[in-house]
Design a protein around this motif. Structure first.
Motif, PDB file in Angstrom:
ATOM      1  N   ALA A 418       0.814  -1.222   0.000  1.00 51.21           N
ATOM      2  CA  ALA A 418       0.000   0.000   0.000  1.00 51.21           C
ATOM      3  C   ALA A 418       0.846   1.269   0.000  1.00 51.21           C
ATOM      4  CB  ALA A 418      -0.921   0.003   1.224  1.00 51.21           C
ATOM      5  N   LEU A 419       2.143   1.154   0.314  1.00 52.90           N
ATOM      6  CA  LEU A 419       3.019   2.315   0.338  1.00 52.90           C
ATOM      7  C   LEU A 419       3.401   2.727  -1.073  1.00 52.90           C
ATOM      8  CD1 LEU A 419       5.510   1.242   3.176  1.00 52.90           C
ATOM      9  CD2 LEU A 419       3.484   2.689   3.403  1.00 52.90           C
ATOM     10  N   ASP A 420       3.571   4.044  -1.284  1.00 53.36           N
ATOM     11  CA  ASP A 420       4.121   4.487  -2.569  1.00 53.36           C
ATOM     12  C   ASP A 420       5.649   4.392  -2.513  1.00 53.36           C
ATOM     13  OD1 ASP A 420       5.184   6.833  -1.335  1.00 53.36           O
ATOM     14  OD2 ASP A 420       3.356   7.954  -1.745  1.00 53.36           O
ATOM     15  N   ALA A 421       6.311   4.658  -3.617  1.00 52.67           N
ATOM     16  CA  ALA A 421       7.756   4.452  -3.704  1.00 52.67           C
ATOM     17  C   ALA A 421       8.522   5.329  -2.711  1.00 52.67           C
ATOM     18  CB  ALA A 421       8.248   4.715  -5.127  1.00 52.67           C
ATOM     19  N   TYR A 422       8.097   6.575  -2.531  1.00 56.62           N
ATOM     20  CA  TYR A 422       8.768   7.483  -1.587  1.00 56.62           C
ATOM     21  C   TYR A 422       8.627   6.960  -0.156  1.00 56.62           C
ATOM     22  CZ  TYR A 422       9.758  11.748   1.091  1.00 56.62           C
ATOM     23  OH  TYR A 422      10.262  12.659   1.990  1.00 56.62           O
ATOM     24  N   GLN A 423       7.442   6.471   0.189  1.00 54.73           N
ATOM     25  CA  GLN A 423       7.218   5.922   1.526  1.00 54.73           C
ATOM     26  C   GLN A 423       8.034   4.646   1.739  1.00 54.73           C
ATOM     27  OE1 GLN A 423       2.943   5.633   1.089  1.00 54.73           O
ATOM     28  NE2 GLN A 423       2.593   7.410   2.424  1.00 54.73           N
TER      29      GLN A 423
END
Length: 461
Positions: A418-423
């Motif tokens: 569920a995290l995006d790449a930055y996260q």
């Protein structure tokens, strides 16, 4: 009535006591929290990381020659962490966290910078050390805002392919290299560049590892911050290539007795190495002019204490976009015999600041690095610029993800996806990277926590 009056007097007399009691309770909580926070969670290394100190590594003549070389050939020296970065990686410049900058080139997410190649905002190659320095306040534990701390860590650095590498052919240095490389890696190949740095009063080198090299992964194919995560994770240890770095000090501090450690307390700016592990007391070595400190900087966490810490914070280097400066540099003036800080502007002529220093008022160093090899023929033929194609970005992330979910139980697969790449990138750094807490009794920089409450931050910080 008499009873009520006396009860009121008693309540009033107890109010200061109650306040003092609350202060004592709060103080005890802070002390307990600091003790618990600083308590080691792992035993120290059984065999400390090796390091060698060589006093008088440079002769007086060689010292003067290198100072003249910096004055004439290495001026100006730009800041080490500019607003716009030109990454060395040409294969993968990010793990997918890139985003569009603002019209003026600003990148709003923390620890990101404009990539000059792609014109996209990506995580800075120095994201690991910047993040740690701002969160902890560095070795000295500064309690300051992010712009002030950015000015403290943003020293001046330039690489050179100078022939000064001939200085590192002495028997004493070769003996140090043998000790650091070890018996299994007897062959040493120097990096093609030397790195020269200047810190001005109030600055320090944040705690960090040098960028590691792995057989299938180097900074020429992958982002430097990801290589740091790989090294700290310990999951790629068999593929790591040992290194040697020699830090040689070139400043000219006024000393009565250079062998007296007490004299260096005035300057501070000591070399700091966590040879037993990041949770244990470090080795602290004075930055003696003409001396050299040799270690594997990609293995042992190291940095420096603040140089002249009582000096005002060098806020002229706050890298604030509002002042119109795109970056800063330091330049030597032969007439005044001083190093002066300049703003390097995109549109206007560069302008000198009021920050100007003699050789006695700066902390200057030269860093010489190299790799350790087990096989002489491989050492001669191997090129780190060429990608072996044995490891891709997806391969690295798959290894790290598997360890996070199934070995560490740090996150569920559902939450990870569920995290995006930055996260994801920040989660990798937060979970795997283990750098030391500051030497302050309160080992965190609470000013960085208050950025979302500007009024409180301005009041406290």
């Amino acid at each position: 009535n008499f009873f009520r009056v006396n009860m009121a007097d008693e309540n009033q007399s107890n109010q200061p006591t109650d306040r003092f009691r609350m202060i004592r309770i709060l103080s005890m909580f802070i002390i307990f929290f600091s003790y618990y926070w600083n308590k080691p969670t792992a035993p120290p290394r059984e065999v400390p990381h090796r390091h060698v100190t060589i006093d008088n590594f440079l002769s007086a003549e060689q010292h003067q020659q290198l100072m003249r070389f910096m004055e004439t050939q290495l001026t100006p020296l730009p800041t080490a962490i500019p607003k716009h970065q030109t990454p060395t990686s040409t294969k993968w410049t990010s793990m997918g966290e890139e985003y569009e900058p603002l019209a003026d080139g600003q990148c709003l997410k923390p620890y990101t910078a404009l990539n000059e190649h792609t014109r996209q905002c990506t995580l800075s190659d120095d994201a690991v050390r910047i993040k740690h320095f701002i969160q902890t306040g560095g070795y000295n534990g500064w309690k300051e805002t992010a712009p002030k701390l950015q000015s403290r860590l943003n020293s001046f650095t330039l690489q050179s392919s100078s022939s000064s590498s001939s200085l590192f052919e002495s028997d004493e240095f070769e003996s140090a290299v043998e000790k650091i490389c070890g018996r299994n890696n007897p062959y040493f190949k120097p990096f093609p560049e030397l790195s020269f740095s200047i810190q001005i009063p109030g600055q320090s080198v944040p705690m960090h590892l040098d960028v590691p090299f792995f057989w299938p992964a180097t900074k020429y194919q992958f982002p430097a911050w990801l290589l740091m995560v790989m090294q700290f994770s310990g999951l790629f240890q068999q593929q790591r290539i040992p290194q040697v770095q020699a830090v040689v000090y070139l400043h000219d501090w006024p000393l009565t007795n250079a062998s007296n450690d007490a004299e260096y307390a005035v300057f501070d700016g000591h070399f700091v190495a966590y040879d037993k592990g990041h949770e244990y007391k470090p080795v602290v070595i004075p930055a003696r002019p003409r001396s050299a400190i040799v270690c594997d900087g990609s293995e042992v966490v190291h940095g420096s204490s603040t140089f002249l810490p009582d000096a005002p914070s060098p806020n002229a280097l706050d890298m604030d976009m509002e002042n119109g400066a795109s970056s800063y540099s330091i330049r030597f003036d032969a007439q005044t015999q001083r190093w002066t800080v300049f703003t390097d502007n995109d549109n206007d002529a560069d302008a000198a600041t009021n920050l100007s220093f003699s050789w006695r008022e700066i902390r200057a160093s030269m860093v010489y690095r190299g790799w350790c090899f087990a096989d002489k023929e491989i050492m001669k033929s191997h090129s780190f610029h060429e990608w072996s194609e044995d490891l891709t970005l997806d391969d690295i992330l798959a290894v790290l993800k598997k360890h996070l979910i199934h070995e560490m139980n740090a996150i569920s697969e559902e939450k990870w996806n569920a995290l995006d790449a930055y996260q994801k990138a920040n989660f990798l750094m937060d979970t795997f990277v283990k750098l030391p807490k500051s030497e302050s009794r309160i080992p965190v920089n609470y000013c960085s926590w208050l950025e979302k409450v500007p009024m409180l931050q301005n009041l406290i910080c």
